[in-house]
Enzyme design. Structure first.
Site, mmCIF file in Angstrom:
data_model
loop_
_atom_site.group_PDB
_atom_site.id
_atom_site.type_symbol
_atom_site.label_atom_id
_atom_site.label_comp_id
_atom_site.label_asym_id
_atom_site.label_seq_id
_atom_site.Cartn_x
_atom_site.Cartn_y
_atom_site.Cartn_z
ATOM 1 N N LYS A 194 0.794 -1.185 0.122
ATOM 2 C CA LYS A 194 0.089 -0.053 0.099
ATOM 3 C C LYS A 194 0.910 1.260 0.120
ATOM 4 O O LYS A 194 0.535 2.305 -0.554
ATOM 5 C CB LYS A 194 -1.080 -0.098 1.227
ATOM 6 C CG LYS A 194 -2.132 -1.068 1.053
ATOM 7 C CD LYS A 194 -3.304 -0.693 2.131
ATOM 8 C CE LYS A 194 -4.265 -1.932 1.686
ATOM 9 N NZ LYS A 194 -5.545 -1.484 1.577
ATOM 10 N N LYS B 4 -13.785 -12.031 -3.035
ATOM 11 C CA LYS B 4 -14.962 -11.424 -2.576
ATOM 12 C C LYS B 4 -14.805 -9.933 -2.552
ATOM 13 O O LYS B 4 -15.722 -9.077 -2.560
ATOM 14 C CB LYS B 4 -15.069 -11.686 -0.994
ATOM 15 C CG LYS B 4 -13.963 -11.594 0.089
ATOM 16 C CD LYS B 4 -14.294 -12.104 1.429
ATOM 17 C CE LYS B 4 -13.239 -11.930 2.176
ATOM 18 N NZ LYS B 4 -12.908 -12.669 3.373
ATOM 19 N N LYS C 149 -7.693 -14.828 -9.625
ATOM 20 C CA LYS C 149 -8.459 -15.633 -8.378
ATOM 21 C C LYS C 149 -9.879 -14.981 -8.266
ATOM 22 O O LYS C 149 -10.142 -13.860 -8.185
ATOM 23 C CB LYS C 149 -7.628 -15.344 -7.234
ATOM 24 C CG LYS C 149 -7.859 -16.471 -6.022
ATOM 25 C CD LYS C 149 -7.048 -15.903 -4.940
ATOM 26 C CE LYS C 149 -7.700 -15.682 -3.792
ATOM 27 N NZ LYS C 149 -6.882 -15.738 -2.713
HETATM 28 P P1 AMP Z 1 -9.857 -14.299 1.473
HETATM 29 O O1 AMP Z 1 -11.312 -14.008 0.899
HETATM 30 O O2 AMP Z 1 -8.900 -13.833 0.630
HETATM 31 O O3 AMP Z 1 -9.837 -13.438 2.777
HETATM 32 O O4 AMP Z 1 -9.437 -15.700 1.861
HETATM 33 C C1 AMP Z 1 -10.262 -16.316 3.014
HETATM 34 C C2 AMP Z 1 -9.689 -17.800 2.906
HETATM 35 O O5 AMP Z 1 -10.581 -18.197 1.601
HETATM 36 C C3 AMP Z 1 -8.251 -18.021 2.567
HETATM 37 O O6 AMP Z 1 -7.929 -19.403 3.358
HETATM 38 C C4 AMP Z 1 -8.226 -18.230 1.127
HETATM 39 O O7 AMP Z 1 -7.097 -19.103 0.840
HETATM 40 C C5 AMP Z 1 -9.489 -18.844 0.683
HETATM 41 N N1 AMP Z 1 -9.811 -18.290 -0.630
HETATM 42 C C6 AMP Z 1 -10.091 -17.129 -1.022
HETATM 43 N N2 AMP Z 1 -10.414 -16.943 -2.368
HETATM 44 C C7 AMP Z 1 -10.215 -18.227 -2.800
HETATM 45 C C8 AMP Z 1 -10.269 -18.722 -4.141
HETATM 46 N N3 AMP Z 1 -10.743 -18.061 -5.294
HETATM 47 N N4 AMP Z 1 -10.036 -20.118 -4.372
HETATM 48 C C9 AMP Z 1 -9.482 -20.814 -3.355
HETATM 49 N N5 AMP Z 1 -9.472 -20.525 -2.210
HETATM 50 C C10 AMP Z 1 -9.689 -19.042 -1.671
#
Ligand code: AMP
Ligand code: TRP
Length: 329
Positions: free
Chosen positions: A111, A196, A193
């Site tokens: 950032k 969210k 990827k």
């Molecule tokens: P985040 O949404 O980035 O805060 O991630 C929360 C958890 O979900 C972490 O363990 C990530 O590795 C998993 N995760 C998030 N997005 C994906 C995705 N597109 N595919 C697989 N795992 C994901």
């Protein structure tokens, strides 16, 4: 039984990527480990967030984890901000973290490198709070995505530093980074990827999307013009992604799916994936709505908070004694 802990940050709505990549694993771990899972809502305020959205995301997260199969009788599920000990130990560990260490943490570094303004001091010191979240409960393992591994390593360093300076106090935890945890890709750009924090709603499947909407998103997923169904992440990332989703939700291995699709087209594959995703969401959401309607989220959190608080209270009291902070005999 070895102990395991992980936190989830309620900054957005959970996606199918979160389910396949993370939630599913948690559900599997609860039989093997003494599991602690908490909503890391104090981490969600390091950047501005609407209080209504924060509250909603936090409740949805708990309800979705329960709907997905997290068993509150096996797992301690709690809300970080309900335990003042997290902030207390967070401050103590902030005082044991060096500026240089925190400056090396990628989120802050990225950032600042991008010249972003409005970076809060909380965003800078949050890895110390995360270390407190972890060290409070003496877990052996902390399952995290690769981007969070650095923070668990900081927690290890802080545990060792503290133990060395004041005598043994904390278990030194190990990060557990998923081996080849399936990575679900964006439906509109399958080299990125599924996230969210994505702006294009067609690119992600929200766990709370209407099943009919999710079905349409799968049917309009970006693929390629090669016309053969193979698992080739480089040449056919869109098809590989659909195969991964289908395999994860139906428990059929990818090779066997590919055999079934010999000589068949993308349309048919998309129809099957759309059906499986839509059935999965229908089932998950029915459980989610039951849980929300039953009002059990509050009771489960209260019980989890109590269980966690007993451990947290003892740990912080011990830390304060060691530091010379408690003086009344
Ligand atoms: P985040 O949404 O980035 O805060 O991630 C929360 C958890 O979900 C972490 O363990 C990530 O590795 C998993 N995760 C998030 N997005 C994906 C995705 N597109 N595919 C697989 N795992 C994901
Ligand atoms: N910082 C983590 C994230 O952004 C969430 C988190 C907070 C966490 N405290 C934790 C994860 C302790 C594991 C252990 O996703």
């Amino acid at each position: 039984m070895k102990r395991m802990l992980s936190g989830i940050k309620p900054t957005g709505r959970l996606t199918l990527g979160n389910y396949i990549g993370a939630i599913r694993q948690f559900i599997a771990y609860q039989d093997e480990y003494e599991l602690f899972v908490f909503v890391a809502n104090m981490h969600a305020i390091t950047i501005p967030i609407d209080p209504k959205i924060l509250r909603q995301n936090s409740r949805d997260m708990v309800a979705l984890y329960l709907a997905a199969g997290l068993d509150p009788n096996k797992t301690t599920l709690f809300l970080q901000s309900d335990l003042p000990q997290h902030a207390e130990l967070g401050w103590i560990l902030t005082c044991h973290s060096y500026m240089g260490e925190l400056q090396r943490m990628t989120q802050y570094k990225d950032k600042t490198a991008k010249g972003e303004t409005g970076i809060t001091a909380g965003l800078f010191t949050y890895p110390s709070l995360m270390a407190a979240d972890i060290l409070m409960y003496d877990p052996d393992f902390v399952p995290v995505g690769i981007d969070q591994k650095q923070h668990v390593e900081l927690a290890r360093d802080l545990a060792e530093r503290f133990n060395h300076r004041y005598s043994d106090t904390f278990v030194v935890p190990q990060p557990l980074v998923e081996k080849v945890g399936a990575k679900i890709m964006s439906l509109q750009n399958p080299t990125k990827k599924m996230s969210k924090s994505e702006d294009n709603p067609k690119a992600t499947i929200d766990l709370l999307d209407e099943p009919a909407v999710a079905r349409k998103k799968i049917l309009s997923a970006v693929t390629d013009s090669l016309g053969v169904i193979r698992y080739d992440v480089e040449e056919q990332p869109g098809i590989a992604n659909l195969l991964t989703i289908l395999s994860a939700l139906s428990h059929e291995d990818i090779d066997s799916i590919i055999k079934r699709y010999e000589g068949k087209g993308y349309g048919e594959l998309k129809q099957e994936v759309a059906q499986v995703v839509s059935d999965f969401l229908t089932d998950l959401q029915a459980k989610y709505h039951d849980i929300v309607a039953s009002g059990s989220v509050d009771d489960i959190l209260k019980a989890g908070n109590e269980r966690a608080a007993r451990i947290a209270y003892k740990k912080v009291a011990k830390v304060k004694r060691k530091l010379g902070l408690s003086i009344i005999k």
